[in-house]
Design a protein around this motif. Sequence first.
Motif, PDB file in Angstrom:
ATOM      1  N   THR A 182      10.319   8.593   0.558  1.00  0.00           N
ATOM      2  CA  THR A 182       9.214   7.857   0.796  1.00  0.00           C
ATOM      3  C   THR A 182       8.524   8.248   2.036  1.00  0.00           C
ATOM      4  OG1 THR A 182      10.179   5.803  -0.418  1.00  0.00           O
ATOM      5  CG2 THR A 182       8.365   5.542   1.245  1.00  0.00           C
ATOM      6  N   ILE A 183       7.339   8.434   2.082  1.00  0.00           N
ATOM      7  CA  ILE A 183       6.480   9.146   3.410  1.00  0.00           C
ATOM      8  C   ILE A 183       6.600   8.170   4.514  1.00  0.00           C
ATOM      9  CG2 ILE A 183       4.726  10.123   4.253  1.00  0.00           C
ATOM     10  CD1 ILE A 183       5.915  11.806   2.244  1.00  0.00           C
ATOM     11  N   ASN A 184       6.034   6.922   4.259  1.00  0.00           N
ATOM     12  CA  ASN A 184       5.910   6.012   5.226  1.00  0.00           C
ATOM     13  C   ASN A 184       6.968   5.085   5.145  1.00  0.00           C
ATOM     14  OD1 ASN A 184       3.467   7.356   6.265  1.00  0.00           O
ATOM     15  ND2 ASN A 184       2.181   6.379   4.619  1.00  0.00           N
ATOM     16  N   LEU A 185       7.641   4.886   6.182  1.00  0.00           N
ATOM     17  CA  LEU A 185       8.735   3.977   6.341  1.00  0.00           C
ATOM     18  C   LEU A 185       8.805   3.057   7.513  1.00  0.00           C
ATOM     19  CD1 LEU A 185      11.868   6.283   5.266  1.00  0.00           C
ATOM     20  CD2 LEU A 185      11.013   4.244   3.973  1.00  0.00           C
ATOM     21  N   ALA A 186       8.873   1.726   7.547  1.00  0.00           N
ATOM     22  CA  ALA A 186       8.788   0.613   8.526  1.00  0.00           C
ATOM     23  C   ALA A 186      10.155  -0.087   8.430  1.00  0.00           C
ATOM     24  CB  ALA A 186       7.853  -0.168   8.210  1.00  0.00           C
ATOM     25  N   TYR A 187      10.936  -0.198   9.299  1.00  0.00           N
ATOM     26  CA  TYR A 187      12.165  -0.768   9.488  1.00  0.00           C
ATOM     27  C   TYR A 187      12.023  -2.111  10.455  1.00  0.00           C
ATOM     28  CZ  TYR A 187      17.081  -1.630  11.161  1.00  0.00           C
ATOM     29  OH  TYR A 187      18.243  -2.099  11.604  1.00  0.00           O
ATOM     30  N   HIS A 188      12.495  -3.093   9.485  1.00  0.00           N
ATOM     31  CA  HIS A 188      12.559  -4.255  10.149  1.00  0.00           C
ATOM     32  C   HIS A 188      13.755  -4.693  10.743  1.00  0.00           C
ATOM     33  CE1 HIS A 188      13.000  -9.052   9.631  1.00  0.00           C
ATOM     34  NE2 HIS A 188      12.264  -8.624  10.919  1.00  0.00           N
ATOM     35  N   TYR A 189      14.230  -4.674  12.051  1.00  0.00           N
ATOM     36  CA  TYR A 189      15.274  -5.034  12.705  1.00  0.00           C
ATOM     37  C   TYR A 189      15.874  -6.394  13.358  1.00  0.00           C
ATOM     38  CZ  TYR A 189      12.476  -4.833  16.892  1.00  0.00           C
ATOM     39  OH  TYR A 189      11.503  -5.230  17.940  1.00  0.00           O
ATOM     40  N   SER A 190      14.776  -7.357  13.072  1.00  0.00           N
ATOM     41  CA  SER A 190      15.076  -8.708  13.943  1.00  0.00           C
ATOM     42  C   SER A 190      15.625  -9.550  13.169  1.00  0.00           C
ATOM     43  CB  SER A 190      13.862  -9.144  14.526  1.00  0.00           C
ATOM     44  OG  SER A 190      12.665  -9.437  13.443  1.00  0.00           O
ATOM     45  N   ASN A 191      16.268  -9.154  11.881  1.00  0.00           N
ATOM     46  CA  ASN A 191      16.773 -10.304  11.069  1.00  0.00           C
ATOM     47  C   ASN A 191      18.262 -10.318  11.462  1.00  0.00           C
ATOM     48  OD1 ASN A 191      17.410  -7.934   9.973  1.00  0.00           O
ATOM     49  ND2 ASN A 191      17.655  -8.574   7.814  1.00  0.00           N
ATOM     50  N   PHE A 192      18.794  -9.453  12.323  1.00  0.00           N
ATOM     51  CA  PHE A 192      20.253  -9.553  12.757  1.00  0.00           C
ATOM     52  C   PHE A 192      20.310 -10.379  14.184  1.00  0.00           C
ATOM     53  CE2 PHE A 192      23.875  -7.887  15.463  1.00  0.00           C
ATOM     54  CZ  PHE A 192      24.775  -8.238  14.394  1.00  0.00           C
ATOM     55  N   ASN A 205       0.729  -1.486   0.006  1.00  0.00           N
ATOM     56  CA  ASN A 205       0.113  -0.023   0.006  1.00  0.00           C
ATOM     57  C   ASN A 205       0.777   1.394   0.024  1.00  0.00           C
ATOM     58  OD1 ASN A 205      -2.379  -1.591   0.016  1.00  0.00           O
ATOM     59  ND2 ASN A 205      -2.154  -1.861   2.153  1.00  0.00           N
ATOM     60  N   ASP A 206       0.723   1.998   1.028  1.00  0.00           N
ATOM     61  CA  ASP A 206       1.525   3.402   1.039  1.00  0.00           C
ATOM     62  C   ASP A 206       2.606   3.342   1.908  1.00  0.00           C
ATOM     63  OD1 ASP A 206       0.455   3.124   3.471  1.00  0.00           O
ATOM     64  OD2 ASP A 206      -0.142   5.203   3.440  1.00  0.00           O
ATOM     65  N   THR A 207       3.290   1.969   2.363  1.00  0.00           N
ATOM     66  CA  THR A 207       4.286   1.948   3.232  1.00  0.00           C
ATOM     67  C   THR A 207       5.191   1.137   2.639  1.00  0.00           C
ATOM     68  OG1 THR A 207       3.007   2.111   5.298  1.00  0.00           O
ATOM     69  CG2 THR A 207       4.994   0.934   5.643  1.00  0.00           C
ATOM     70  N   LEU A 208       6.443   1.667   2.792  1.00  0.00           N
ATOM     71  CA  LEU A 208       7.861   0.587   2.128  1.00  0.00           C
ATOM     72  C   LEU A 208       8.612   0.230   3.504  1.00  0.00           C
ATOM     73  CD1 LEU A 208       9.822   0.197  -0.107  1.00  0.00           C
ATOM     74  CD2 LEU A 208      11.090   2.056   0.840  1.00  0.00           C
ATOM     75  N   PHE A 209       8.354  -1.154   3.487  1.00  0.00           N
ATOM     76  CA  PHE A 209       9.294  -2.013   4.528  1.00  0.00           C
ATOM     77  C   PHE A 209      10.271  -2.367   4.175  1.00  0.00           C
ATOM     78  CE2 PHE A 209       4.504  -2.503   4.575  1.00  0.00           C
ATOM     79  CZ  PHE A 209       4.210  -2.414   6.112  1.00  0.00           C
ATOM     80  N   PHE A 210      11.365  -2.121   4.934  1.00  0.00           N
ATOM     81  CA  PHE A 210      12.876  -2.355   4.607  1.00  0.00           C
ATOM     82  C   PHE A 210      13.732  -2.861   5.621  1.00  0.00           C
ATOM     83  CE2 PHE A 210      12.936   1.831   6.503  1.00  0.00           C
ATOM     84  CZ  PHE A 210      14.215   1.901   7.154  1.00  0.00           C
ATOM     85  N   GLU A 211      14.475  -3.745   5.388  1.00  0.00           N
ATOM     86  CA  GLU A 211      15.712  -4.446   6.296  1.00  0.00           C
ATOM     87  C   GLU A 211      17.052  -4.117   5.840  1.00  0.00           C
ATOM     88  OE1 GLU A 211      13.965  -8.299   6.804  1.00  0.00           O
ATOM     89  OE2 GLU A 211      15.024  -9.164   4.927  1.00  0.00           O
ATOM     90  N   GLY A 212      17.947  -4.496   6.839  1.00  0.00           N
ATOM     91  CA  GLY A 212      19.193  -4.316   6.497  1.00  0.00           C
ATOM     92  C   GLY A 212      20.028  -5.709   6.085  1.00  0.00           C
TER      93      GLY A 212
END
Length: 422
Positions: free
Chosen positions: A125-135, A95-102
Amino acid sequence: MRKISLLLLLSALVFGCASVKKRTEKSIGTTLNSPFFDNQFTGLLVLDPIAKDTLYSYNSDKYFTPASNTKIFTLYTALKTLPKQAPALRYLQKNDTLFFEGTGDPSLLHHYLKDSTAYSFLKNTINLAYHYSNFQDTRMGPGWSWDDFAWYYSPERSALPIFGNTVMIYDTPDYKVTPAYFKDSVLQIQHSWNREEKRNLFYFDSAERDSLEIPFITDANTVKSVLEGLFARPITLINEMPKGEKKTLYGIEMDSLYVRLMHESDNFIAEQLLIMASGVLTDTLNSENARNHILKNQLKDLPQQPRWVDGSGLSRYNLFTPKSMVYVLNELYQEVPEERLFSIFPAGGVSGTLNSWYGGEEAPYIFAKSGSLGNNYCLSGYLRTKKGRLLIFSFMNNHFRHSPSEVKEQMQTIFEALREGY
C-alpha cells in the motif's frame, strides 16, 4: 455365603483405599511439616475434579505471590475473549489511504513466531496512516523491577508490537541486527548494561556471547521509523481514525501464542494477550479492562478475589490463593478438550520450563505452569496418577532461602506420593 463373601471383599477394598489415602495424606503432611518448610510460606491444594473431592488442603485460602502462575489467569482470559486467529490489525480504507491501528497482537515479525500477515498486508500500500492513540496503558507493568528494562524477558507493552519489541543482535560475519533500523544504535563494547535506560542505545560484546536479545523503547515515532525502513516509504502518524466501519485482519493461530506463553513462560505474550482482549471488549487497549471484565463476569464466583495487576506475573503486587488457582484450572479442564489443554501446558520431564523436572517413568504425569521470582517458586496444573485419576493442584512457595532446586525436590516427593497414592 456368597453375599457375605462379596461384602467382605467390598469392605476390604474400601478399607484398603481408605488406608492408602491416609498413608498418602500422612506422607504429604510429614514432608510439609518437616524443618525444611519452617522458615517459608507454603500452600497446597489438591482436587479431584471428577469426584469434586478436595484431597489435600494446606494454607489453600492464603494469598501468595504467584509469579508466572499468573499466566494461568491470562490464558483463561484469552481463551474466553479472543477468536481462534489473532486480530492482527484494524484498518479502514479512505480514497487512496489505508488507515490502520494496532490490536496488541505480539506476533508481527516476532523473532520466534515469525508471523508476516500484517507486514504482507501493508507493504504493497502506497499511502499508510498509523493511528497510535488507542493504546491507553503503561509501557511497563505496575510493580515491575526498574532494572529489568534491558533484559529479554521484560519488553515494553504496546499497541502495535513489532519484532517482539526487542532487538536481536547476532555475532555473524556480517554482524546482523534485527530490526535493521537499530543497527547504528549498537555499540560493540563491553558495558555493565545491555541498553541505556532512557534511550535506544545498545551494547554488545561479541567476546562474551554470540547473540543477545534486548527490549527497545517503544513509542509511535519508533514504530513509524521501523515500518518506514521495512516499506521504504513514509508513513503518516494520526491521533484519530477517520469515521467509518473498521475491518479486522486476522493472522496467526492463537494456540501458537498460547503454547509459547505457557511453555516458554513468555512475559511479553502474556501482557499483549490482555491488551488484545481489551481491544475485543472495548474501543481502547488497556489490560485492566480485560482483567476487570473477566473477574466481574466469568470468574465472579472465585473463592478469593485476587490482586491481579499484570498478565505475566512479573509484578510482586500480584496476590493469588491456591484455591483460586485451582478454581481456574478446573474451569479450563471443564471447557477445553484435554488433549488441547495438555498440549498448551508444559509436560513434566518433556517440554518447556518443566523439561528437567517432574518426569514420569514412561510418560509425563504432570502438566503444569511454573512461576519463579527471587525466593518464590509456584507450580499449578494437572497430575495423572498411576491409576489414571486426574488431579488438579496448586503448590505455592514464597519467601524461602533454599535454592529453587531444593524446593523442587521437596515438591517432587509430594507429587510422587500423589501419583502413587491415588
